[in-house]
Design an enzyme around this catalytic site. Sequence first.
Site, PDB file in Angstrom:
ATOM      1  N   CYS A   1       0.810  -1.223   0.000  1.00 55.34           N
ATOM      2  CA  CYS A   1       0.000   0.000   0.000  1.00 55.34           C
ATOM      3  C   CYS A   1       0.844   1.275   0.000  1.00 55.34           C
ATOM      4  O   CYS A   1       0.321   2.357  -0.199  1.00 55.34           O
ATOM      5  CB  CYS A   1      -0.888   0.049   1.235  1.00 55.34           C
ATOM      6  SG  CYS A   1      -2.011  -1.312   1.410  1.00 55.34           S
TER       7      CYS A   1
ATOM      8  N   CYS B   1      -5.574   0.926   4.008  1.00 53.62           N
ATOM      9  CA  CYS B   1      -4.865  -0.216   3.446  1.00 53.62           C
ATOM     10  C   CYS B   1      -5.502  -1.507   3.945  1.00 53.62           C
ATOM     11  O   CYS B   1      -5.725  -2.446   3.188  1.00 53.62           O
ATOM     12  CB  CYS B   1      -3.401  -0.146   3.838  1.00 53.62           C
ATOM     13  SG  CYS B   1      -2.439  -1.574   3.369  1.00 53.62           S
TER      14      CYS B   1
ATOM     15  N   CYS C   1      -4.087  24.820  21.931  1.00 52.53           N
ATOM     16  CA  CYS C   1      -2.900  23.956  21.903  1.00 52.53           C
ATOM     17  C   CYS C   1      -1.678  24.805  22.209  1.00 52.53           C
ATOM     18  O   CYS C   1      -0.757  24.385  22.919  1.00 52.53           O
ATOM     19  CB  CYS C   1      -2.721  23.327  20.533  1.00 52.53           C
ATOM     20  SG  CYS C   1      -4.171  22.534  19.868  1.00 52.53           S
TER      21      CYS C   1
ATOM     22  N   CYS D   1      -0.279  25.849  25.959  1.00 56.56           N
ATOM     23  CA  CYS D   1       0.701  25.003  26.624  1.00 56.56           C
ATOM     24  C   CYS D   1       1.978  24.872  25.812  1.00 56.56           C
ATOM     25  O   CYS D   1       3.078  24.988  26.338  1.00 56.56           O
ATOM     26  CB  CYS D   1       0.130  23.604  26.840  1.00 56.56           C
ATOM     27  SG  CYS D   1      -1.128  23.554  28.111  1.00 56.56           S
ATOM     28  N   HIS D   2       1.844  24.616  24.516  1.00 60.13           N
ATOM     29  CA  HIS D   2       3.002  24.153  23.763  1.00 60.13           C
ATOM     30  C   HIS D   2       3.756  25.230  22.992  1.00 60.13           C
ATOM     31  O   HIS D   2       4.776  24.936  22.377  1.00 60.13           O
ATOM     32  CB  HIS D   2       2.584  23.012  22.836  1.00 60.13           C
ATOM     33  CG  HIS D   2       2.025  21.834  23.605  1.00 60.13           C
ATOM     34  ND1 HIS D   2       2.821  21.018  24.365  1.00 60.13           N
ATOM     35  CD2 HIS D   2       0.764  21.383  23.765  1.00 60.13           C
ATOM     36  CE1 HIS D   2       2.071  20.087  24.946  1.00 60.13           C
ATOM     37  NE2 HIS D   2       0.812  20.299  24.610  1.00 60.13           N
TER      38      HIS D   2
ATOM     39  N   ARG E   1      -2.998  11.652  21.379  1.00 55.88           N
ATOM     40  CA  ARG E   1      -2.469  12.886  21.969  1.00 55.88           C
ATOM     41  C   ARG E   1      -3.468  14.030  21.819  1.00 55.88           C
ATOM     42  O   ARG E   1      -3.735  14.776  22.739  1.00 55.88           O
ATOM     43  CB  ARG E   1      -1.131  13.200  21.299  1.00 55.88           C
ATOM     44  CG  ARG E   1      -0.336  14.347  21.854  1.00 55.88           C
ATOM     45  CD  ARG E   1       0.070  14.141  23.275  1.00 55.88           C
ATOM     46  NE  ARG E   1      -0.968  14.624  24.176  1.00 55.88           N
ATOM     47  CZ  ARG E   1      -0.770  14.909  25.451  1.00 55.88           C
ATOM     48  NH1 ARG E   1       0.397  14.755  25.997  1.00 55.88           N
ATOM     49  NH2 ARG E   1      -1.749  15.342  26.199  1.00 55.88           N
TER      50      ARG E   1
ATOM     51  N   CYS F   1      -5.469  15.693  24.936  1.00 57.30           N
ATOM     52  CA  CYS F   1      -5.231  17.119  25.169  1.00 57.30           C
ATOM     53  C   CYS F   1      -6.558  17.837  25.279  1.00 57.30           C
ATOM     54  O   CYS F   1      -6.778  18.639  26.175  1.00 57.30           O
ATOM     55  CB  CYS F   1      -4.430  17.739  24.034  1.00 57.30           C
ATOM     56  SG  CYS F   1      -2.678  17.775  24.355  1.00 57.30           S
TER      57      CYS F   1
END
EC number: 2.8.5.2
Lengths: 288, 103
Positions: free
Chosen positions: A106, A138, A202, A205-206, A245, A249
Site C-alpha cells: 500500500c 490499506c 494547543c 501550553c506548547h 495525543r 489534550c
Amino acid sequence: MKLRSAIFLASAAVALAALTLAGALPSDAADKIDPVADAKAFQKFFRDKFPKVKFEDFVNGPYSMNEDLYRQWQEKEQFPPYEFSLEMGKEMFSKPFKNGKTYADCFPNGGIGIRQNYPYFDEKEGKVITLELALNRCREANGEPPYSYVKDEMAALTAYMAFTSRGKPMDIKIPNDPRALAAYENGKEYFYTRRGQLNFSCATCHVQSPGERIRAEILAPALGIVNAMPIYRSEWSGMGTTSRRFTTCNSQIRAVPLSPQDDEYRNVEYYLSYVSNGLPISGPGARP
Amino acid sequence: MASTIRVRATSSGETTEVQVLIQHPMDSGFVKNAKGETIPPHFIQQLTFEHDGKKVFTADWGGGVSKDPYVKFAFKGAKKGDELKISWVDTKGATDTTTAKIQ
C-alpha cells in the site's frame, strides 16, 4: 423531505458562495497564507526562546527542557518502554493479510523510511491523509477490519514505521492547491483557538509555556512534537498515536474531543508537521 | 511468541550490571475496566535471577508493581561469558524463563 433537502441544498450553495468569495479576495498581504514564512517564524520563536537547546533536540519534547528529566530519559532509552510495541509492529508489518498482500503493497518504498512524508495532501481527495488513516485504508482495501486510531495495534505499526525513518528530516509538502492551503490554515487556526472549560488552545501550553510545569509534568514544545509520535506514556502505561495525543489534550482542557482522524485533527497534524519540517523523526518516543 | 523477558547483563570485571524489562500486565485487582467490572489480579509473584546455580537476586512482588516492570541491579562474582538465568512466576501459575550471556 423534499423541502428539507431543498433548504439544505440552498444553504450549501450559500456556504459554497461564501467560500469562493473568501478565496477570491486575498485581501492584504498580512492575511495571506504563507506557510514558508510561518514555519520560519515558528522555528525562530523556539530558537530564540530556548537559545541553549540544540535545534535537533526539540524533538525530544520535555526532555529537552529539563536537565534532570533528560538524564532520566537517557537511562530509560537503554531499555525503552516502547520496545515491545516496536517488535509487535515489525511482526505485524511483515505478516501478510488473508488475501496474501501486505502493508508494504500500500505504501511507496514498501512503507520503509517514509514516515517523514506524512501527513500529506491528497490532491484527488482534496484532504490531508495521515499515516494512521492510510494504514486503516490499506487494511480495509484488503478486506481486514480497521484498527482503533488511538493505541495498541495502530501505535505498534506506526512505531515500527517511524523507527525505520529515524533521523530523517520531516519533509511535509504543501502542493500549489488552494485546498491544501485552506487545510493548512484550518489546522493552524485550530491550533491557536482557545476552547474547553479551561479556555486553553494547543498553543497555550506548547508555544507559550513549554518547559514550565503543569502540575508534575513539564510541557513539551510544539516544535518537533509530532516527530516523536507515536509515544509510550508512563501515564497511559502504554502506547498512543498522534490521535490519542490530540483527544487527550482536548479532554484535559475540558473540551469535547473530536473523533480521531476528524478533518480538523488531520489539518492540525498537517500544520504542526509542516512547521517542524527539517527536524529529524525520533519516533517512537517515550514520555513521562 | 517472543520471550517476555529482555535482558542486558554487562560485566565491568568486578561487578555485573543487569537490566531487565518484562512484558506483563501486572493487574493489581483494584482496577475496573470500561464496563465497571473489576479486572482480576494478575501479577508476577516471584522473579529470580540465577548465576551458576545460585540465586543472586529474588524479588517477591505484589500488585503494586507497574505494568511491564523494569529491574536493574548489580552483583559480584560473575565474569564475561557466564550465563544468567531469569525466571518469573505469576498469580495464574504462568511462567517464563530465559538465559542471557553476560557481556
